[in-house]
Design a protein around this motif. Structure first.
Motif, PDB file in Angstrom:
ATOM      1  N   PRO A   1       0.648  -1.439  -0.201  1.00 38.43           N
ATOM      2  CA  PRO A   1      -0.009   0.069   0.111  1.00 38.43           C
ATOM      3  C   PRO A   1       0.900   1.209  -0.074  1.00 38.43           C
ATOM      4  O   PRO A   1       0.468   2.347  -0.654  1.00 38.43           O
ATOM      5  N   GLN A   2       2.136   1.273   0.401  1.00 41.21           N
ATOM      6  CA  GLN A   2       2.923   2.391   0.708  1.00 41.21           C
ATOM      7  C   GLN A   2       3.519   2.643  -0.850  1.00 41.21           C
ATOM      8  O   GLN A   2       3.534   3.742  -1.382  1.00 41.21           O
ATOM      9  N   LEU A   3       3.793   1.700  -1.657  1.00 43.15           N
ATOM     10  CA  LEU A   3       4.130   1.496  -3.063  1.00 43.15           C
ATOM     11  C   LEU A   3       3.238   2.275  -3.633  1.00 43.15           C
ATOM     12  O   LEU A   3       3.481   3.231  -4.655  1.00 43.15           O
ATOM     13  N   GLN A   4       1.900   1.702  -3.772  1.00 42.84           N
ATOM     14  CA  GLN A   4       0.858   2.293  -4.377  1.00 42.84           C
ATOM     15  C   GLN A   4       0.604   3.773  -3.975  1.00 42.84           C
ATOM     16  O   GLN A   4       0.174   4.320  -5.024  1.00 42.84           O
ATOM     17  N   ALA A   5       0.631   4.215  -2.818  1.00 43.62           N
ATOM     18  CA  ALA A   5       0.289   5.670  -2.503  1.00 43.62           C
ATOM     19  C   ALA A   5       1.346   6.588  -3.161  1.00 43.62           C
ATOM     20  O   ALA A   5       1.031   7.565  -3.527  1.00 43.62           O
ATOM     21  N   ALA A   6       2.601   6.026  -3.079  1.00 43.45           N
ATOM     22  CA  ALA A   6       3.799   6.862  -3.526  1.00 43.45           C
ATOM     23  C   ALA A   6       3.611   6.789  -5.197  1.00 43.45           C
ATOM     24  O   ALA A   6       4.109   7.621  -5.520  1.00 43.45           O
ATOM     25  N   SER A   7       3.168   5.910  -5.752  1.00 41.98           N
ATOM     26  CA  SER A   7       3.112   5.567  -7.277  1.00 41.98           C
ATOM     27  C   SER A   7       2.541   6.850  -8.110  1.00 41.98           C
ATOM     28  O   SER A   7       2.879   7.352  -8.926  1.00 41.98           O
ATOM     29  N   GLU A   8       1.574   7.544  -7.470  1.00 38.73           N
ATOM     30  CA  GLU A   8       0.963   8.628  -8.027  1.00 38.73           C
ATOM     31  C   GLU A   8       1.727   9.940  -7.934  1.00 38.73           C
ATOM     32  O   GLU A   8       1.878  10.552  -9.088  1.00 38.73           O
ATOM     33  N   ASP A   9       2.671  10.095  -6.978  1.00 38.27           N
ATOM     34  CA  ASP A   9       3.629  11.215  -6.995  1.00 38.27           C
ATOM     35  C   ASP A   9       4.917  10.814  -7.833  1.00 38.27           C
ATOM     36  O   ASP A   9       5.491  11.689  -8.269  1.00 38.27           O
ATOM     37  N   LEU A  10       5.166   9.669  -8.249  1.00 36.00           N
ATOM     38  CA  LEU A  10       6.133   9.261  -8.673  1.00 36.00           C
ATOM     39  C   LEU A  10       5.886   9.071 -10.263  1.00 36.00           C
ATOM     40  O   LEU A  10       6.531   8.398 -11.340  1.00 36.00           O
ATOM     41  N   LYS A  11       4.428   9.237 -10.736  1.00 36.61           N
ATOM     42  CA  LYS A  11       4.224   8.823 -12.036  1.00 36.61           C
ATOM     43  C   LYS A  11       4.911   9.374 -12.965  1.00 36.61           C
ATOM     44  O   LYS A  11       5.181   8.809 -14.309  1.00 36.61           O
ATOM     45  N   LYS A  12       5.450  10.595 -13.146  1.00 34.23           N
ATOM     46  CA  LYS A  12       6.080  11.479 -14.147  1.00 34.23           C
ATOM     47  C   LYS A  12       7.540  11.349 -13.762  1.00 34.23           C
ATOM     48  O   LYS A  12       8.631  11.651 -14.525  1.00 34.23           O
ATOM     49  N   SER A  13       8.020  10.606 -12.584  1.00 34.11           N
ATOM     50  CA  SER A  13       9.574  10.739 -12.509  1.00 34.11           C
ATOM     51  C   SER A  13      10.399   9.522 -13.314  1.00 34.11           C
ATOM     52  O   SER A  13       9.474   8.614 -13.864  1.00 34.11           O
ATOM     53  N   PRO A  14      11.572   9.508 -13.515  1.00 31.84           N
ATOM     54  CA  PRO A  14      12.222   8.667 -14.394  1.00 31.84           C
ATOM     55  C   PRO A  14      12.697   7.385 -13.537  1.00 31.84           C
ATOM     56  O   PRO A  14      13.828   7.212 -13.348  1.00 31.84           O
ATOM     57  N   PHE A  15      11.631   6.888 -13.125  1.00 27.96           N
ATOM     58  CA  PHE A  15      11.525   5.682 -12.139  1.00 27.96           C
ATOM     59  C   PHE A  15      10.993   4.490 -12.575  1.00 27.96           C
ATOM     60  O   PHE A  15       9.820   4.604 -12.995  1.00 27.96           O
ATOM     61  N   LEU A  16      11.524   3.429 -12.788  1.00 29.04           N
ATOM     62  CA  LEU A  16      10.603   2.264 -13.329  1.00 29.04           C
ATOM     63  C   LEU A  16      10.705   1.283 -12.016  1.00 29.04           C
ATOM     64  O   LEU A  16      11.954   0.696 -11.754  1.00 29.04           O
ATOM     65  N   LEU A  17       9.453   0.872 -11.712  1.00 26.91           N
ATOM     66  CA  LEU A  17       9.620  -0.239 -10.596  1.00 26.91           C
ATOM     67  C   LEU A  17       9.033  -1.646 -11.452  1.00 26.91           C
ATOM     68  O   LEU A  17       7.860  -1.739 -12.064  1.00 26.91           O
ATOM     69  N   VAL A  18       9.928  -2.527 -11.238  1.00 22.31           N
ATOM     70  CA  VAL A  18       9.608  -4.085 -11.718  1.00 22.31           C
ATOM     71  C   VAL A  18       9.343  -4.937 -10.570  1.00 22.31           C
ATOM     72  O   VAL A  18      10.380  -5.076  -9.736  1.00 22.31           O
ATOM     73  N   LYS A  19       8.281  -5.444 -10.824  1.00 26.02           N
ATOM     74  CA  LYS A  19       7.784  -6.549  -9.509  1.00 26.02           C
ATOM     75  C   LYS A  19       8.278  -7.903  -9.939  1.00 26.02           C
ATOM     76  O   LYS A  19       7.876  -8.268 -11.003  1.00 26.02           O
ATOM     77  N   LEU A  20       9.075  -8.580  -9.206  1.00 23.85           N
ATOM     78  CA  LEU A  20       9.613  -9.761  -9.308  1.00 23.85           C
ATOM     79  C   LEU A  20       9.065 -10.714  -8.194  1.00 23.85           C
ATOM     80  O   LEU A  20       9.295 -10.683  -7.124  1.00 23.85           O
ATOM     81  N   ASP A  21       7.936 -11.343  -8.760  1.00 22.50           N
ATOM     82  CA  ASP A  21       7.222 -12.294  -7.752  1.00 22.50           C
ATOM     83  C   ASP A  21       7.765 -13.604  -7.700  1.00 22.50           C
ATOM     84  O   ASP A  21       7.908 -14.222  -8.613  1.00 22.50           O
ATOM     85  N   VAL A  22       8.083 -13.798  -6.404  1.00 24.70           N
ATOM     86  CA  VAL A  22       8.847 -15.141  -6.099  1.00 24.70           C
ATOM     87  C   VAL A  22       7.881 -15.943  -5.011  1.00 24.70           C
ATOM     88  O   VAL A  22       8.179 -16.849  -4.442  1.00 24.70           O
ATOM     89  N   SER A  23       6.563 -15.979  -5.407  1.00 26.13           N
ATOM     90  CA  SER A  23       5.556 -16.698  -4.525  1.00 26.13           C
ATOM     91  C   SER A  23       5.751 -18.132  -4.658  1.00 26.13           C
ATOM     92  O   SER A  23       5.384 -18.944  -3.642  1.00 26.13           O
ATOM     93  N   ASN A  24       6.085 -18.445  -5.934  1.00 23.61           N
ATOM     94  CA  ASN A  24       6.158 -20.052  -6.010  1.00 23.61           C
ATOM     95  C   ASN A  24       7.285 -20.418  -7.061  1.00 23.61           C
ATOM     96  O   ASN A  24       7.642 -19.409  -7.717  1.00 23.61           O
ATOM     97  N   ARG A  25       7.344 -21.541  -7.400  1.00 20.76           N
ATOM     98  CA  ARG A  25       8.328 -22.117  -8.369  1.00 20.76           C
ATOM     99  C   ARG A  25       8.290 -21.336  -9.887  1.00 20.76           C
ATOM    100  O   ARG A  25       9.163 -20.796 -10.425  1.00 20.76           O
ATOM    101  N   VAL A  26       7.138 -21.468 -10.194  1.00 19.09           N
ATOM    102  CA  VAL A  26       6.609 -21.027 -11.492  1.00 19.09           C
ATOM    103  C   VAL A  26       6.830 -19.515 -11.743  1.00 19.09           C
ATOM    104  O   VAL A  26       7.613 -18.876 -12.474  1.00 19.09           O
TER     105      VAL A  26
END
Length: 135
Positions: free
Chosen positions: A49-74
């Motif tokens: 939720p903190q990343l989601q809230a920050a995303s609005e202020d960072l929308k036009k920033s030169p920042f790329l967030l890449v989610k790497l989901d390691v929940s399971n083997r797939v």
């Protein structure tokens, strides 16, 4: 025959609209954030939720967030392929399946320049990213 004609005309209409559309305003990232997360991770549940809230202020920033989901083997395999495809396969391999944090990387050098953890609220996340970008 009628269905093929409709599909063909729809495709032409779509292509015509794409050709007339304005180019996207894409900003080259200065900072890449690799978010090591999993559905079972309690720290991730606090950080999301903190990343989601920050995303609005960072929308036009030169920042790329890449989610790497390691929940399971797939998803671990998919995350590893994604990390490799964008040039961060070694970092992914070194990190293993540790979760609940974002590694901030200089997009030009690939060096780690910071971290975001569950202890950072939205304002702190925005401040960290903006301090690391030149925008």
């Amino acid at each position: 025959m009628i269905t093929r004609t409709i599909v063909f005309l729809s495709s032409l209409f779509l292509l015509a609209n794409i050709a007339q559309s304005k180019p996207l305003d894409v900003t080259q990232p200065q900072v890449v954030g690799l978010y090591f997360n999993a559905s079972w991770c309690s720290a991730c549940k606090m950080l999301d939720p903190q990343l989601q809230a920050a995303s609005e202020d960072l929308k036009k920033s030169p920042f790329l967030l890449v989610k790497l989901d390691v929940s399971n083997r797939v998803t671990q395999h998919q995350a590893g392929m994604l990390a490799s495809a964008i040039g961060y396969g070694d970092l992914y391999s070194q990190t293993g399946v540790k979760t609940g944090f974002v590694v901030l990387l200089d997009s030009e050098t690939g060096e780690e320049i910071g971290r975001i953890t569950k202890d950072d609220d939205a304002a702190a996340i925005v401040n960290k990213v903006k301090a690391l970008t030149k925008a």
